[in-house]
Motif scaffolding. Structure first.
Motif, mmCIF file in Angstrom:
data_model
loop_
_atom_site.group_PDB
_atom_site.id
_atom_site.type_symbol
_atom_site.label_atom_id
_atom_site.label_comp_id
_atom_site.label_asym_id
_atom_site.label_seq_id
_atom_site.Cartn_x
_atom_site.Cartn_y
_atom_site.Cartn_z
ATOM 1 N N GLU A 65 0.860 -1.182 0.000
ATOM 2 C CA GLU A 65 0.000 0.000 0.000
ATOM 3 C C GLU A 65 0.897 1.233 0.000
ATOM 4 O O GLU A 65 1.796 1.354 0.832
ATOM 5 N N GLU A 66 0.645 2.126 -0.938
ATOM 6 C CA GLU A 66 1.400 3.373 -0.988
ATOM 7 C C GLU A 66 0.600 4.473 -0.306
ATOM 8 O O GLU A 66 -0.583 4.637 -0.566
ATOM 9 N N VAL A 67 1.282 5.199 0.554
ATOM 10 C CA VAL A 67 0.664 6.263 1.338
ATOM 11 C C VAL A 67 1.290 7.591 0.915
ATOM 12 O O VAL A 67 2.510 7.687 0.774
ATOM 13 N N GLU A 68 0.473 8.589 0.725
ATOM 14 C CA GLU A 68 0.987 9.921 0.394
ATOM 15 C C GLU A 68 1.918 10.394 1.505
ATOM 16 O O GLU A 68 1.658 10.158 2.693
ATOM 17 N N LEU A 69 2.995 11.041 1.132
ATOM 18 C CA LEU A 69 3.992 11.505 2.099
ATOM 19 C C LEU A 69 3.358 12.388 3.171
ATOM 20 O O LEU A 69 3.708 12.293 4.346
ATOM 21 N N GLU A 70 2.398 13.214 2.783
ATOM 22 C CA GLU A 70 1.762 14.110 3.763
ATOM 23 C C GLU A 70 0.894 13.355 4.766
ATOM 24 O O GLU A 70 0.502 13.903 5.794
ATOM 25 N N ASP A 71 0.597 12.077 4.489
ATOM 26 C CA ASP A 71 -0.224 11.265 5.386
ATOM 27 C C ASP A 71 0.617 10.346 6.271
ATOM 28 O O ASP A 71 0.080 9.508 6.982
ATOM 29 N N TRP A 72 1.941 10.494 6.219
ATOM 30 C CA TRP A 72 2.852 9.642 6.984
ATOM 31 C C TRP A 72 3.509 10.501 8.050
ATOM 32 O O TRP A 72 4.085 11.550 7.748
ATOM 33 N N GLY A 73 3.433 10.082 9.291
ATOM 34 C CA GLY A 73 4.031 10.848 10.377
ATOM 35 C C GLY A 73 5.089 10.056 11.112
ATOM 36 O O GLY A 73 4.985 8.841 11.252
ATOM 37 N N ILE A 74 6.108 10.759 11.578
ATOM 38 C CA ILE A 74 7.198 10.156 12.349
ATOM 39 C C ILE A 74 7.532 11.109 13.491
ATOM 40 O O ILE A 74 7.740 12.297 13.256
ATOM 41 N N GLY A 75 7.581 10.606 14.683
ATOM 42 C CA GLY A 75 7.987 11.433 15.818
ATOM 43 C C GLY A 75 7.122 12.660 16.021
ATOM 44 O O GLY A 75 7.614 13.699 16.443
ATOM 45 N N GLY A 76 5.849 12.553 15.694
ATOM 46 C CA GLY A 76 4.930 13.672 15.884
ATOM 47 C C GLY A 76 4.951 14.702 14.771
ATOM 48 O O GLY A 76 4.322 15.744 14.880
ATOM 49 N N LEU A 77 5.676 14.413 13.693
ATOM 50 C CA LEU A 77 5.779 15.351 12.573
ATOM 51 C C LEU A 77 5.395 14.663 11.272
ATOM 52 O O LEU A 77 5.593 13.463 11.124
ATOM 53 N N PRO A 78 4.890 15.434 10.302
ATOM 54 C CA PRO A 78 4.739 14.869 8.963
ATOM 55 C C PRO A 78 6.114 14.424 8.455
ATOM 56 O O PRO A 78 7.142 15.015 8.811
ATOM 57 N N ALA A 79 6.140 13.374 7.640
ATOM 58 C CA ALA A 79 7.408 12.780 7.206
ATOM 59 C C ALA A 79 8.358 13.783 6.571
ATOM 60 O O ALA A 79 9.561 13.764 6.851
ATOM 61 N N ASP A 80 7.843 14.690 5.734
ATOM 62 C CA ASP A 80 8.749 15.652 5.087
ATOM 63 C C ASP A 80 9.373 16.601 6.107
ATOM 64 O O ASP A 80 10.556 16.917 6.032
ATOM 65 N N ALA A 81 8.598 17.039 7.106
ATOM 66 C CA ALA A 81 9.140 17.914 8.151
ATOM 67 C C ALA A 81 10.155 17.155 9.007
ATOM 68 O O ALA A 81 11.204 17.701 9.375
ATOM 69 N N TYR A 82 9.876 15.902 9.312
ATOM 70 C CA TYR A 82 10.803 15.070 10.076
ATOM 71 C C TYR A 82 12.130 14.925 9.337
ATOM 72 O O TYR A 82 13.201 15.063 9.924
ATOM 73 N N ARG A 83 12.044 14.679 8.051
ATOM 74 C CA ARG A 83 13.261 14.541 7.241
ATOM 75 C C ARG A 83 14.062 15.835 7.234
ATOM 76 O O ARG A 83 15.280 15.820 7.399
ATOM 77 N N ARG A 84 13.375 16.969 7.033
ATOM 78 C CA ARG A 84 14.078 18.257 7.022
ATOM 79 C C ARG A 84 14.777 18.497 8.351
ATOM 80 O O ARG A 84 15.925 18.926 8.398
ATOM 81 N N GLN A 85 14.071 18.215 9.437
ATOM 82 C CA GLN A 85 14.634 18.422 10.769
ATOM 83 C C GLN A 85 15.857 17.536 10.977
ATOM 84 O O GLN A 85 16.871 17.985 11.510
ATOM 85 N N ASN A 86 15.791 16.314 10.556
ATOM 86 C CA ASN A 86 16.889 15.376 10.797
ATOM 87 C C ASN A 86 18.046 15.570 9.840
ATOM 88 O O ASN A 86 19.157 15.143 10.129
ATOM 89 N N LEU A 87 17.812 16.179 8.702
ATOM 90 C CA LEU A 87 18.909 16.504 7.808
ATOM 91 C C LEU A 87 19.741 17.645 8.354
ATOM 92 O O LEU A 87 20.939 17.739 8.115
ATOM 93 N N SER A 88 19.093 18.533 9.134
ATOM 94 C CA SER A 88 19.799 19.688 9.651
ATOM 95 C C SER A 88 20.496 19.415 10.988
ATOM 96 O O SER A 88 21.281 20.213 11.442
ATOM 97 N N GLU A 89 20.183 18.269 11.607
ATOM 98 C CA GLU A 89 20.802 17.937 12.884
ATOM 99 C C GLU A 89 21.915 16.925 12.677
ATOM 100 O O GLU A 89 21.819 16.052 11.830
ATOM 101 N N PRO A 90 22.980 17.026 13.471
ATOM 102 C CA PRO A 90 24.044 16.019 13.365
ATOM 103 C C PRO A 90 23.489 14.676 13.836
ATOM 104 O O PRO A 90 22.606 14.603 14.679
ATOM 105 N N GLU A 91 24.046 13.595 13.284
ATOM 106 C CA GLU A 91 23.604 12.254 13.656
ATOM 107 C C GLU A 91 24.006 11.944 15.086
ATOM 108 O O GLU A 91 25.074 12.321 15.538
ATOM 109 N N HIS A 92 23.103 11.258 15.792
ATOM 110 C CA HIS A 92 23.407 10.781 17.139
ATOM 111 C C HIS A 92 23.701 9.293 17.034
ATOM 112 O O HIS A 92 22.903 8.547 16.527
ATOM 113 N N ARG A 93 24.854 8.880 17.475
ATOM 114 C CA ARG A 93 25.236 7.460 17.386
ATOM 115 C C ARG A 93 25.462 6.884 18.739
ATOM 116 O O ARG A 93 25.861 7.414 19.656
#
Length: 73
Positions: free
Chosen positions: A45-73
């Motif tokens: 099943e394919e879901v529109e990106l705007e209908d997918w949420g991660i960590g309380g954010l829409p997927a695109d916003a989550y991705r933008r936020q995580n691209l701007s933050e350094p990785e935590h390992r």
């Protein structure tokens, strides 16, 4: 009679890629659980990106936020 549902974001997965996912999941169930491929169902099943949420954010916003933050390992 296994039924596996795979949800992915609608971002251009090709017909070939989906066929490979279906074959791979079926092969896994055959090899690990000795299931019959004839009675193994895989649904993608394919879901529109705007209908997918991660960590309380829409997927695109989550991705933008995580691209701007350094990785935590």
């Amino acid at each position: 009679m296994p039924y596996v549902q795979v949800r992915i974001t609608r971002e251009g997965a090709t017909r070939e890629q989906k066929a490979r996912v279906i074959a791979g999941i079926t092969d896994l169930l055959v090899s690990v659980l000795d299931k019959s491929p004839a009675t193994t169902f895989v649904v993608i099943e394919e879901v529109e990106l705007e209908d997918w949420g991660i960590g309380g954010l829409p997927a695109d916003a989550y991705r933008r936020q995580n691209l701007s933050e350094p990785e935590h390992r």
